[in-house]
Every structure is written in C-alpha cells, then in structure tokens.
Write an enzyme that holds these catalytic residues in place. Sequence first.
Site, PDB file in Angstrom:
ATOM      1  N   LYS A 187       1.632 -13.319  -0.004  1.00  0.00           N
ATOM      2  CA  LYS A 187       1.083 -14.253   0.985  1.00  0.00           C
ATOM      3  C   LYS A 187       0.678 -13.487   2.244  1.00  0.00           C
ATOM      4  O   LYS A 187       1.041 -12.307   2.402  1.00  0.00           O
ATOM      5  CB  LYS A 187       2.126 -15.321   1.308  1.00  0.00           C
ATOM      6  CG  LYS A 187       3.395 -14.763   1.908  1.00  0.00           C
ATOM      7  CD  LYS A 187       4.557 -15.726   1.802  1.00  0.00           C
ATOM      8  CE  LYS A 187       5.773 -15.097   2.458  1.00  0.00           C
ATOM      9  NZ  LYS A 187       7.016 -15.766   2.127  1.00  0.00           N
ATOM     10  N   TYR A 244      -3.579  -0.768  32.977  1.00  0.00           N
ATOM     11  CA  TYR A 244      -3.544  -2.037  33.719  1.00  0.00           C
ATOM     12  C   TYR A 244      -2.265  -2.151  34.525  1.00  0.00           C
ATOM     13  O   TYR A 244      -1.174  -1.861  34.036  1.00  0.00           O
ATOM     14  CB  TYR A 244      -3.616  -3.219  32.745  1.00  0.00           C
ATOM     15  CG  TYR A 244      -4.996  -3.469  32.205  1.00  0.00           C
ATOM     16  CD1 TYR A 244      -6.030  -3.881  33.052  1.00  0.00           C
ATOM     17  CD2 TYR A 244      -5.261  -3.296  30.853  1.00  0.00           C
ATOM     18  CE1 TYR A 244      -7.302  -4.116  32.551  1.00  0.00           C
ATOM     19  CE2 TYR A 244      -6.532  -3.536  30.348  1.00  0.00           C
ATOM     20  CZ  TYR A 244      -7.545  -3.939  31.197  1.00  0.00           C
ATOM     21  OH  TYR A 244      -8.797  -4.173  30.700  1.00  0.00           O
TER      22      TYR A 244
HETATM   23  C1  LIG Z   1       7.885 -14.945   1.513  1.00  0.00           C
HETATM   24  C2  LIG Z   1       8.836 -15.497   0.542  1.00  0.00           C
HETATM   25  C3  LIG Z   1       9.691 -14.652  -0.182  1.00  0.00           C
HETATM   26  C4  LIG Z   1       9.773 -13.169   0.049  1.00  0.00           C
HETATM   27  O1  LIG Z   1      10.606 -12.910   1.146  1.00  0.00           O
HETATM   28  P1  LIG Z   1      10.912 -11.393   1.613  1.00  0.00           P
HETATM   29  O2  LIG Z   1      11.957 -11.553   2.634  1.00  0.00           O
HETATM   30  O3  LIG Z   1       9.621 -10.888   2.186  1.00  0.00           O
HETATM   31  O4  LIG Z   1      11.316 -10.662   0.404  1.00  0.00           O
HETATM   32  C5  LIG Z   1      10.501 -15.243  -1.141  1.00  0.00           C
HETATM   33  N1  LIG Z   1      10.480 -16.569  -1.355  1.00  0.00           N
HETATM   34  C6  LIG Z   1       9.683 -17.400  -0.658  1.00  0.00           C
HETATM   35  C7  LIG Z   1       9.719 -18.861  -0.944  1.00  0.00           C
HETATM   36  C8  LIG Z   1       8.844 -16.910   0.302  1.00  0.00           C
HETATM   37  O5  LIG Z   1       8.051 -17.733   0.984  1.00  0.00           O
END
Ligand SMILES: *Cc1c(COP(=O)(O)O)cnc(C)c1O
Length: 366
Positions: free
Chosen positions: A35, A256
């Site tokens: 994702k 800045y």
């Molecule tokens: C993003 C996600 C993961 C992975 O989590 P990590 O901490 O990056 O390993 C697992 N399960 C769900 C439902 C997620 O949304």
Amino acid sequence: MARPTRIEVDVDALRHNIERVKSCAPGRKIIAMVKANGYGCGVSAVVPALDAHVDAFGVACFEEARVLRKFTSRTCVLMQGVFQQHELFDLAAAGCEPVVHQPEQLDWILETPLSQAIRVWVKVDTGMHRLGFDVPTAQTVIAALKACPWVQDNLAIMTHLASADEPCHPQNETQLALFSQLDLSDGVFERSISNSAAILSFPEALADVVRPGIMLYGVSPFSDQTAALLDLKPVMQFISEIMAIHTYAPGARVGYGGTWEAKRISRIGVVAAGYGDGYPRHIAPDTPVYINGQYVPVVGRVSMDMLTVDLTDFEAADIQLGTRVELWGAHLPVERIARAAETIGYELICQISPRVRAKAVMISML
Ligand SMILES: *Cc1c(COP(=O)(O)O)cnc(C)c1O
C-alpha cells in the site's frame, strides 16, 4: 543537467528481506503489503521484484489494486475493502479479495449479485479498535457470508495487533486470546494476524497467512532494535548531490531565519533535496547525511528544494560539486533520520514526493 535527487530501490535487499520473512514464517502464505505505493518505493519497482516470492499483495483500496494490475497477476487483498458499493463488480472481475470490516460493507456484498465467486476477508476487532467486528458479531458476519451464493466458503479471517512493536505489551496476549475464541468449526478458513513486528516476535501468531510490510523494505518495526540487528537490509536509498559549495566568514548565518551561525571559517555545501522531496523539515541539530564514507551534519533550516551541510571538517578533495549524498539508505538507516525528526521510518519512506519517486531507479548492490 537534470536534478539528481532520486530514490534507488535495492532489489537484492528486497529479496533478502522476503527470505527473512520466509525464515521467520516457514510454510506460511505471504501477503506482501505494498500500500501507499509500495511504502514510497514505487510499486513498479517493488511488485515485479517480489512477484515470484509471495502469494498475494496487500493494498489499502481498489484504486491501489488497479495500479498493481500492470505489474502482477497475483491476487490483491484490499485491507479496507470497498469504499463504494459499485466497486464490487470491478473488483470481483479483477479477482481481488476485499476485507469487510463494517455492517454497510457486509450489506453491499450480500445485496450485489455477482457472477463470479469472490473471496472475502472478515476483519475481527480484537482490541485495536480501529476497524472490524467484535468476536460475537464477526461470528454472525461469517454465517451471513457463508449463506451468500457468491461467497460461501470463500472466506478468511484476520485481525491486527495494536502493540506488536512492543512484544511485552499485555495487549498482544489479550488480542491473540480473543481471536482464538472465534468458533470456526463449520468451516476451515485461513487466518491472518501478523504484521512485520508480530512476524519477528510472535511465532505463535503466524497463523496461516502473514502480512509483512515495513520489514520487506528493510526498516525495523521496533524503536529499540535496528534493522541490521534483525538482519533486514534497507531497500530505499534517498540520494542527491552537492549542488553548490561556499566558504563563509565567522558570523555568517545560513538559511531561512538565519538560525545557524558560522563560528569559524566554514565551508558549506548545498544539497539538492528538501522537504519538497520528502526530507523532514524538522530535524534535531547535527542530523547527518552520508557522503563518501563520512557522516556530515545538516546545518540551518531545511528548505523546500535544498538543505545545507557543514563541510568544514572534511577533506575538500572528498566532497565536491556533484558528489553523491545519501540522505538515508544503506549507510544511514532511515530510522536514524526518523528519530531526529521525532517520527518513524514508515512515515519518512511513505512521504517521498512524486517528483523524486518519478526518478526511482532499481539498483542491485551485488
Ligand atoms: C500495513 C498493514 C500491514 C503491514 O504492517 P507492517 O507494520 O508494515 O508490517 C499488515 N496488516 C494490515 C492490515 C496493514 O494495513
């Protein structure tokens, strides 16, 4: 000359890390979480590299799954399911598997006559209290889906741990115990619990399917353990170059607000990366970049397109116009920069901006 700021995606590191997942979770199915555009690394680089080594890919929503279609024919699991009922037709045709986490989504599935069978993941809230049905409700959801002609036994169940990054936190045991209370006696459904932190710390929670995210990218899910200690290799190298070098007299102020003042004759390098690229604007004093084997401190405020580094203590011959600068990567873990910015590695890698990600290059360090 094109602006040099880019990410390099180390595909060997990615493959090394997936092997780590397999050694921690032997024989389990793997949903590789990609994702947020492969945690900022870019799905066009990440998905083909992982494709032969995993069972499915995990994304947030159908829009993300659609993008993946260009790079894989594997199943996509939509962790938040559908946001609109009409998405069900297209995702069924695409063979995606939605999570169902709330009553409205359940009704949509039950009401939408689908010509293909779809597999549905029931999300069980065991204590994260973000998404999902509590255990008794999940039981009725499972029963309703089993009776649905286009679902039937095409069911799987999952939960998510709120504190897996703190393995001693009592909430972990509570959540695991609640999940095990689900009565699955009238169907053998695949179960999934573990994200990266759980894969690395709870062998008893591996269940049937694991969902590694951050560990694939070589970043530690724990605040007190480095990726190196966990035998994970950083996948994202955030790279730029020195675009200008100046020498200033004592008293000169840089950047800045003039927040940094030269106390001696100072040689200042300008690096072509700033918060407009995804480098955090707020960092602790003396946060380093890595240049030619040396850790060089960032000084003054980070601006949108540039940041400044103090080169005074380094050999002029080593660091010149066009010299490569690693903002994070193999020599400088993103966790180190995250600490300096009071955030976590997850956030920094996901925040790489589109103008940088557009220049992602795949590298092989072997
Ligand atoms: C993003 C996600 C993961 C992975 O989590 P990590 O901490 O990056 O390993 C697992 N399960 C769900 C439902 C997620 O949304």
